[in-house]
Design a protein around this motif. Structure first.
Motif, PDB file in Angstrom:
ATOM      1  N   PRO A 147      55.227  53.391 -25.159  1.00  0.00           N
ATOM      2  CA  PRO A 147      54.700  54.235 -24.275  1.00  0.00           C
ATOM      3  C   PRO A 147      53.880  55.315 -24.886  1.00  0.00           C
ATOM      4  CG  PRO A 147      57.189  54.507 -25.090  1.00  0.00           C
ATOM      5  CD  PRO A 147      56.707  53.414 -25.351  1.00  0.00           C
ATOM      6  N   GLU A 148      53.924  55.861 -26.046  1.00  0.00           N
ATOM      7  CA  GLU A 148      53.080  56.665 -26.820  1.00  0.00           C
ATOM      8  C   GLU A 148      53.088  56.268 -28.278  1.00  0.00           C
ATOM      9  OE1 GLU A 148      56.080  60.407 -27.508  1.00  0.00           O
ATOM     10  OE2 GLU A 148      55.180  60.335 -25.451  1.00  0.00           O
ATOM     11  N   VAL A 149      52.169  56.979 -28.842  1.00  0.00           N
ATOM     12  CA  VAL A 149      51.981  56.849 -30.219  1.00  0.00           C
ATOM     13  C   VAL A 149      51.660  58.290 -30.927  1.00  0.00           C
ATOM     14  CG1 VAL A 149      50.513  55.928 -32.186  1.00  0.00           C
ATOM     15  CG2 VAL A 149      51.075  54.473 -30.103  1.00  0.00           C
ATOM     16  N   ASN A 150      52.829  58.736 -31.652  1.00  0.00           N
ATOM     17  CA  ASN A 150      52.327  60.023 -32.332  1.00  0.00           C
ATOM     18  C   ASN A 150      52.370  61.225 -31.167  1.00  0.00           C
ATOM     19  OD1 ASN A 150      52.578  59.408 -34.988  1.00  0.00           O
ATOM     20  ND2 ASN A 150      50.400  58.748 -35.058  1.00  0.00           N
ATOM     21  N   GLY A 151      53.141  60.997 -30.090  1.00  0.00           N
ATOM     22  CA  GLY A 151      53.014  61.872 -28.985  1.00  0.00           C
ATOM     23  C   GLY A 151      51.724  61.491 -27.879  1.00  0.00           C
ATOM     24  N   ILE A 152      50.945  60.819 -28.231  1.00  0.00           N
ATOM     25  CA  ILE A 152      49.859  60.397 -27.401  1.00  0.00           C
ATOM     26  C   ILE A 152      50.356  59.270 -26.620  1.00  0.00           C
ATOM     27  CG2 ILE A 152      47.480  59.885 -27.138  1.00  0.00           C
ATOM     28  CD1 ILE A 152      47.074  61.030 -29.891  1.00  0.00           C
ATOM     29  N   PRO A 153      50.320  59.577 -25.130  1.00  0.00           N
ATOM     30  CA  PRO A 153      50.446  58.405 -24.188  1.00  0.00           C
ATOM     31  C   PRO A 153      49.674  57.320 -24.230  1.00  0.00           C
ATOM     32  CG  PRO A 153      50.659  60.648 -23.168  1.00  0.00           C
ATOM     33  CD  PRO A 153      50.132  60.803 -24.368  1.00  0.00           C
ATOM     34  N   THR A 154      49.958  55.877 -24.376  1.00  0.00           N
ATOM     35  CA  THR A 154      49.206  54.849 -24.523  1.00  0.00           C
ATOM     36  C   THR A 154      48.531  54.376 -23.425  1.00  0.00           C
ATOM     37  OG1 THR A 154      50.849  53.196 -24.241  1.00  0.00           O
ATOM     38  CG2 THR A 154      50.260  54.089 -26.470  1.00  0.00           C
ATOM     39  N   GLY A 155      49.020  54.775 -22.191  1.00  0.00           N
ATOM     40  CA  GLY A 155      48.615  54.173 -20.807  1.00  0.00           C
ATOM     41  C   GLY A 155      49.212  52.908 -20.617  1.00  0.00           C
ATOM     42  N   VAL A 156      49.754  52.256 -21.624  1.00  0.00           N
ATOM     43  CA  VAL A 156      50.210  50.872 -21.146  1.00  0.00           C
ATOM     44  C   VAL A 156      51.370  50.780 -20.088  1.00  0.00           C
ATOM     45  CG1 VAL A 156      51.460  49.025 -22.268  1.00  0.00           C
ATOM     46  CG2 VAL A 156      49.732  50.455 -23.610  1.00  0.00           C
ATOM     47  N   PRO A 157      51.335  50.099 -19.107  1.00  0.00           N
ATOM     48  CA  PRO A 157      51.866  49.924 -17.993  1.00  0.00           C
ATOM     49  C   PRO A 157      53.101  49.378 -18.358  1.00  0.00           C
ATOM     50  CG  PRO A 157      50.269  48.485 -17.438  1.00  0.00           C
ATOM     51  CD  PRO A 157      49.909  49.096 -18.941  1.00  0.00           C
ATOM     52  N   ALA A 158      54.268  49.516 -17.314  1.00  0.00           N
ATOM     53  CA  ALA A 158      55.573  48.817 -17.573  1.00  0.00           C
ATOM     54  C   ALA A 158      55.230  47.323 -17.221  1.00  0.00           C
ATOM     55  CB  ALA A 158      56.488  49.356 -16.700  1.00  0.00           C
ATOM     56  N   LEU A 159      56.005  46.359 -17.904  1.00  0.00           N
ATOM     57  CA  LEU A 159      55.824  45.059 -17.545  1.00  0.00           C
ATOM     58  C   LEU A 159      55.972  44.602 -15.994  1.00  0.00           C
ATOM     59  CD1 LEU A 159      57.608  43.344 -20.751  1.00  0.00           C
ATOM     60  CD2 LEU A 159      55.079  43.791 -20.317  1.00  0.00           C
ATOM     61  N   GLY A 160      56.806  45.225 -15.390  1.00  0.00           N
ATOM     62  CA  GLY A 160      57.236  44.948 -14.115  1.00  0.00           C
ATOM     63  C   GLY A 160      58.202  43.631 -14.138  1.00  0.00           C
ATOM     64  N   GLU A 161      58.536  43.126 -12.881  1.00  0.00           N
ATOM     65  CA  GLU A 161      59.540  41.862 -12.788  1.00  0.00           C
ATOM     66  C   GLU A 161      58.896  40.614 -12.989  1.00  0.00           C
ATOM     67  OE1 GLU A 161      60.313  39.970  -8.729  1.00  0.00           O
ATOM     68  OE2 GLU A 161      62.046  41.148  -8.928  1.00  0.00           O
ATOM     69  N   GLU A 162      57.809  40.252 -12.998  1.00  0.00           N
ATOM     70  CA  GLU A 162      57.308  38.892 -13.331  1.00  0.00           C
ATOM     71  C   GLU A 162      57.089  38.691 -14.810  1.00  0.00           C
ATOM     72  OE1 GLU A 162      53.728  35.939 -12.097  1.00  0.00           O
ATOM     73  OE2 GLU A 162      53.934  37.800 -11.209  1.00  0.00           O
ATOM     74  N   ILE A 163      57.771  37.559 -15.418  1.00  0.00           N
ATOM     75  CA  ILE A 163      57.848  37.430 -16.853  1.00  0.00           C
ATOM     76  C   ILE A 163      57.041  36.139 -17.012  1.00  0.00           C
ATOM     77  CG2 ILE A 163      59.092  37.246 -18.825  1.00  0.00           C
ATOM     78  CD1 ILE A 163      59.143  39.749 -17.989  1.00  0.00           C
TER      79      ILE A 163
END
Length: 296
Positions: A147-163
């Motif tokens: 979700p974040e690195v050193n307090g900076i949001p990464t912008g990486v989305p959640a994986l969601g349902e499909e794996i």
């Protein structure tokens, strides 16, 4: 709600058959095999190989209802950025669950009546390899891995349902004991072993595959099974069967390797190698089958 209807449909049909079957089969004595020996094309050939009144099969519908019990989800072999985002040196365990949808498939069960004792036989399940769709639930699906690195949001989305998806070929052999052999309705019990063999496994998650296709490896495992059922004999050779099996494959692991994700919130690091994710679970399956059988 829709999936619950599908889960209940086959057991409800089976229950209806069980209520009607006594009217068809009654509690009558089955004629001796030699008195009603049939001569279908190929039947003599089978008898020459397997023996008289030994080999049988039944064909019908099989409904598989998987119950996946998650043991742990561990992120490992992480990059420095991913390790920092997850709080430092590991181990790093993620929260969430994985599930698999029920399946309805045609299938055949081959059986052989053992020569010692009465009522004992071996059975082998053979069906088209089902394709399992593996899905995520909980934080694993709803929250990003980084979700974040050193307090900076990464912008990486959640994986969601499909794996991921995988084909499974779980051969299963059981030792079965039938009771009331000369009656029209014959209950039986059985137990045996199975082997979970998977192939054509691939990651289908859009976040994980945005920058390439990570590898995925699923364990091939031995498991065990217990079964119970009823045979409703229409004649000496033809019968209808209602069968339930509980199949368990404990401690199955799936490892997704070399997963790389986009990090739009970090312009200096536009993408990041997350590392590997190992998912470990106990896979338990309730398998219902309804079919018609024939004894050579």
């Amino acid at each position: 709600m829709q999936s619950k209807k599908h889960v209940l449909r086959l057991p409800a049909l089976a229950a209806g058959l069980a209520l009607c079957a006594p009217l068809m089969a009654q509690d009558r004595t089955i004629p001796e095999y030699d008195d009603v020996r049939v001569d279908y094309p190929g039947s003599d050939f089978v008898r020459d190989i397997a023996g008289e009144d030994r080999f049988y099969f039944r064909f019908g519908a099989m409904y598989f209802a998987p119950d996946v019990q998650t043991n742990y989800i561990e992120a490992k072999n992480l990059s420095e950025v991913a390790e920092t985002a997850l709080g430092g040196p590991g181990p790093h365990y993620l929260e969430g669950e994985a599930t698999a949808d029920p399946l309805l498939l045609p299938g055949i069960i081959f059986g052989y009546k053992l020569p010692w004792g009465k009522g004992w036989s071996l059975e082998l399940i053979a069906s088209a390899p089902p394709t399992l769709e593996l899905k995520a639930e909980g934080k694993l699906a709803d929250e990003p891995l980084v979700p974040e690195v050193n307090g900076i949001p990464t912008g990486v989305p959640a994986l969601g349902e499909e794996i991921a998806t995988t084909k499974a070929a779980p051969p299963l052999v059981t030792l079965v004991k039938r009771f009331r052999l000369n009656k029209g309705i014959q209950p039986y019990l059985g137990a045996g072993i199975g082997y979970l063999f998977t192939f054509d496994t691939e990651v289908t998650n859009p976040v994980a595959t945005a920058l390439g296709e990570p590898d995925i490896d699923v364990d091939n495992k031995f498991g065990w099974a217990a079964q119970a059922g009823l045979d409703f004999h229409l004649s000496e050779h033809w019968w209808v069967s209602l069968d339930t099996k509980y199949i368990s494959f404990p401690d199955v692991s799936a490892v997704v390797s070399d997963m790389v994700v986009e990090a739009p919130g970090l312009p200096q690091v536009p993408y990041e190698r997350v590392g590997d994710v190992e998912y470990n679970a106990d896979i338990n399956i309730l398998a219902y089958s309804l079919g018609i059988g024939f004894t050579f």
